[in-house]
Scaffold this active site. Structure first.
Site, mmCIF file in Angstrom:
data_model
loop_
_atom_site.group_PDB
_atom_site.id
_atom_site.type_symbol
_atom_site.label_atom_id
_atom_site.label_comp_id
_atom_site.label_asym_id
_atom_site.label_seq_id
_atom_site.Cartn_x
_atom_site.Cartn_y
_atom_site.Cartn_z
ATOM 1 N N GLY A 1 -0.993 2.505 -5.789
ATOM 2 C CA GLY A 1 0.243 3.492 -5.212
ATOM 3 C C GLY A 1 0.023 4.900 -5.504
ATOM 4 O O GLY A 1 -1.107 5.263 -5.661
ATOM 5 N N CYS B 1 -6.252 1.372 -3.615
ATOM 6 C CA CYS B 1 -6.503 0.566 -4.716
ATOM 7 C C CYS B 1 -6.162 -0.892 -4.470
ATOM 8 O O CYS B 1 -5.414 -1.179 -3.819
ATOM 9 C CB CYS B 1 -5.572 1.267 -5.843
ATOM 10 S SG CYS B 1 -5.819 2.805 -6.372
#
Ligand code: SF4
Length: 486
Positions: free
Chosen positions: A121, A19
């Site tokens: 994360g 991401c």
């Protein structure tokens, strides 16, 4: 091994960062800037992207499967994202599959108003928390671990939004760099270990949050500083506030960001990524020299390390493999008949450079080993006299649970074979990896501090810096089922 059965897309044999996040607070071109920022962060996730904007009265949403450039360049899309406040996310699914409802930023209407969250994360206790929340009545809309954060904020008993966010983050384990947008605030936060990057920038007085500095460069924004591990940045019309809501611990930034994930033109935690990769290559040349005529990178990720290797070894560097940059992830996979012709979509050997030479091939890492086998074979087919493989990181022996798509441990070649076994598997004349201490030295440390490592290096060492609560639960359930079965 039949090479035609190997993965068609060589990027399938890479670990994948999942991401990138980007947010801008108080700029008339907020959505367009966010689209550009996400475009610069495309390497951090190519599966889907989303932008949420706020115009002072309403939130607006655009979420699309595919590349940022394919979905966020059209004027109508940007026009629909009205307002001076915007938050964006680009993703590769590490958790929750590829469902469209998992595309971030995730959004919820709380009692205090709308709230959007973009997460880089992975939580290691998301399933345990989800279980608890569902038993108390929460209904989940997605299968993304990020939604757990939204529910924890929604169910917090704290009054102020910032306190509710702190309350929620205090319950989660794992890695998170978050950018959030409410009606009045943009909030950025890094987990106490600071596993994933997050930076603060500024464009014409408008604060910006982004995963990497390359996202600031594309819009001409100024780098202000890294958001510190464990720090929460609260941006509002009255200014920027820095909070330290968590007990301090020794940071453990992801060392693999320097090896492969971050863009080489980014500066991460004060270190220029390109420079670090060259130093890694130089350290590799000192640790694992090879008698060769030419140093050839496996492009693109092996290139900076190969330059460093060549300079340190005094061997000419050359582009003996050419990468086709126009092959998207959406290219239609050909039939077996076409595949069996040996079609090479992504890489091709540059025969004139390789023929008759002793070649040192430099790559950043080996995951399953299938790509290395294919590349070594391709270089041999182009007439190389010898092929020596050098890897600019230690053997990848363990899976990542912090926001990187990694195969299960059993699929990692280094978890199953010795280095000699791997050399035989990929059919190289020799194979060597950078040592873990060598990697730390290249990053300016004296070596790995065994008692308190300076980075997260768990995929090379198995030393995870947090509890892996969900995995422990899964293992316990599996053990119970096994016990009941026997
Ligand atoms: Fe990075 Fe590896 Fe740690 Fe994952 S396990 S955060 S890839 S160093």
């Amino acid at each position: 091994m039949d090479l035609t059965t190997l993965p068609f897309d060589t990027d399938d044999d890479k670990l994948r960062e999942e991401c990138g996040v980007f947010g801008v607070f108080g700029h008339p071109d907020a959505a367009a800037l966010t689209a550009l920022g996400l475009h610069a962060l495309q390497h951090r996730g190519q599966e889907a992207a989303g932008i949420v904007s706020f115009d002072g009265a309403d939130f607006h949403h655009e979420r699309h499967v595919g590349l940022v450039g394919d979905n966020f360049t059209k004027r109508p899309v940007i026009d629909r994202l009205a307002g001076n406040y915007a938050l964006g996310h680009t993703r590769y699914a590490t958790h929750g599959g590829s469902l469209e409802r998992n595309i971030q930023p995730l959004f919820a209407e709380f009692s205090g108003g709308g709230f959007a969250v973009a997460h880089n994360g992975n939580l290691t206790n998301a399933l345990a928390l989800q279980d608890r929340l569902q038993r108390r009545g929460s209904i989940f809309q997605s299968t993304s671990d990020t939604e757990v954060i939204l529910h924890l904020i929604a169910t917090s008993r704290m009054e102020r939004l910032v306190d509710r966010v702190i309350d929620a983050l205090g319950q989660i384990e794992g890695a998170y760099s978050l950018a959030c947008l409410s009606r009045k605030k943009m909030i950025g936060c890094r987990d106490p270990l600071g596993v994933r990057p997050l930076i603060l920038g500024d464009l014409d007085g408008a604060p910006i949050l982004a995963s990497e500095t390359c996202a600031l460069d594309i819009i001409g924004a100024r780098f202000v500083r890294d958001v510190e591990p464990g720090e929460m940045i609260v941006v509002s019309e009255t200014g920027i506030e820095s909070l330290r809501p968590f007990a301090p611990v020794k940071p453990r930034f992801c060392i693999f960001e320097y090896v492969y994930f971050a863009r080489p033109d980014s500066t991460v935690n004060g270190r220029g990524v390109y420079d670090m990769r060259k130093r890694i290559g130089a350290e590799l040349a000192r640790e694992a020299p090879a008698s060769a005529d030419v140093v050839v990178p496996v492009p693109d990720s092996g290139t900076p390390a190969a330059i460093g290797f060549a300079e340190a070894a005094g061997i000419p560097f050359d582009l003996g493999i050419i990468r086709n940059h126009y092959v998207g992830r959406t290219f239609i996979e050909p039939s077996d008949a076409i595949r069996n012709m040996g079609v090479r979509l992504k890489h091709n050997a540059n025969r004139k450079i390789i023929e008759g030479k002793r070649v040192v091939l430099i790559d950043d890492s080996i995951v399953r080993g299938t790509t290395s086998l294919k590349i070594v074979q391709m270089v041999r087919d182009a007439g190389a006299a010898e092929v020596h493989m050098r890897i600019a990181s230690p053997p990848t022996t363990d899976s990542c649970f912090y926001g990187v798509d990694t195969p299960e441990k059993s699929k990692l070649i280094a978890a199953r074979m010795s280095i000699a076994g791997m050399a035989e598997f990929i059919k190289a004349d020799s194979l060597a990896f950078l040592s873990i201490d060598g990697l730390y030295r290249a990053l300016g440390e004296a070596g790995r501090d065994g008692a308190a490592p300076q980075f997260c290096d768990a995929c090379f060492t198995g030393a995870y810096p947090t509890r892996l609560t969900d995995r422990e639960r899964r293992d316990t359930v599996a053990a119970l089922r096994f016990a009941q079965a026997v």
